[in-house]
Scaffold this active site. Sequence first.
Site, mmCIF file in Angstrom:
data_model
loop_
_atom_site.group_PDB
_atom_site.id
_atom_site.type_symbol
_atom_site.label_atom_id
_atom_site.label_comp_id
_atom_site.label_asym_id
_atom_site.label_seq_id
_atom_site.Cartn_x
_atom_site.Cartn_y
_atom_site.Cartn_z
ATOM 1 N N ASP A 1 -2.147 -6.870 16.021
ATOM 2 C CA ASP A 1 -1.508 -6.445 14.779
ATOM 3 C C ASP A 1 -1.724 -7.521 13.702
ATOM 4 O OD1 ASP A 1 1.866 -5.806 13.597
ATOM 5 O OD2 ASP A 1 -0.013 -4.826 13.070
ATOM 6 N N ASN A 2 -1.605 -7.149 12.435
ATOM 7 C CA ASN A 2 -1.559 -8.092 11.306
ATOM 8 C C ASN A 2 -2.802 -8.938 11.103
ATOM 9 O OD1 ASN A 2 1.541 -8.456 12.772
ATOM 10 N ND2 ASN A 2 1.350 -7.513 10.755
#
Length: 214
Positions: A169-170
């Site tokens: 993620d991210n």
Amino acid sequence: SGQSRPMRILQFVQSAAAPGDANSAICAVDSYCANVEWAMNVGDKKGQILDAVVLAVRPRWVLELGTYCGYSTMRIARLLPPGARLVTLEMNQHYAQVAKQILGHAGLDTQVDLLVGASSALIPQLKKKFEMETFDLIFIDHWKASYLPDARLLEECGLLAPGTVLLADNVTCPGAPDYLQYVRNSPRYRSEYFPCQLEYLQVEDGMEKSVFLG
Ligand SMILES: O=c1[nH]cnc2c(O)c(F)c(-c3ccc(F)cc3)cc12
Ligand SMILES: [Mg+2]
């Protein structure tokens, strides 16, 4: 009320979600964080990408780095085949305590082992502790500076097998440039980027799916 954001999320889930119903607990977190206060859950848009990867991999062993309130832990656990196990690592004792209660409310605590501590200290213990060999899926969602060192540590500990999927993620916001550069340039991975929006906001983020090749 509720002295911390995770505590306020827990209280809302306990009041708004039907006990034992994981989907209603997931919806409750999303509704609270979309309407009352933002929180760093993967959210529903990126969560649908996570769901699709879990369903495609049909993992027996899953590792999550970064539990927070247990939102993505619930998304993964609710889709696991019978007998599969999800190990989730959380550095922050308070987050872990809240996550345990949210997972309990959702009726998902039997599939999940939640460990409190630094991922760098816990990863080398996992094979022995769970009497397992390698993970089929790893969801990376903790501190951006730990993405690369933890990926390297997983390699060194022999916890990746050819075909193991790493989903991070991210990778765009807040960003993990050193991790991206590594998985995109190493001959040991086949990597693919999924552009999407940051949880609950109109901000660009992305998830990186990397298959370990051995
Ligand atoms: O630290 C994090 N760990 C795991 N996931 C995160 C996340 O999904 C975020 F959006 C953010 C984030 C925080 C502040 C921003 F302004 C933007 C993103 C942080 C994390
Ligand atoms: Mg995240």
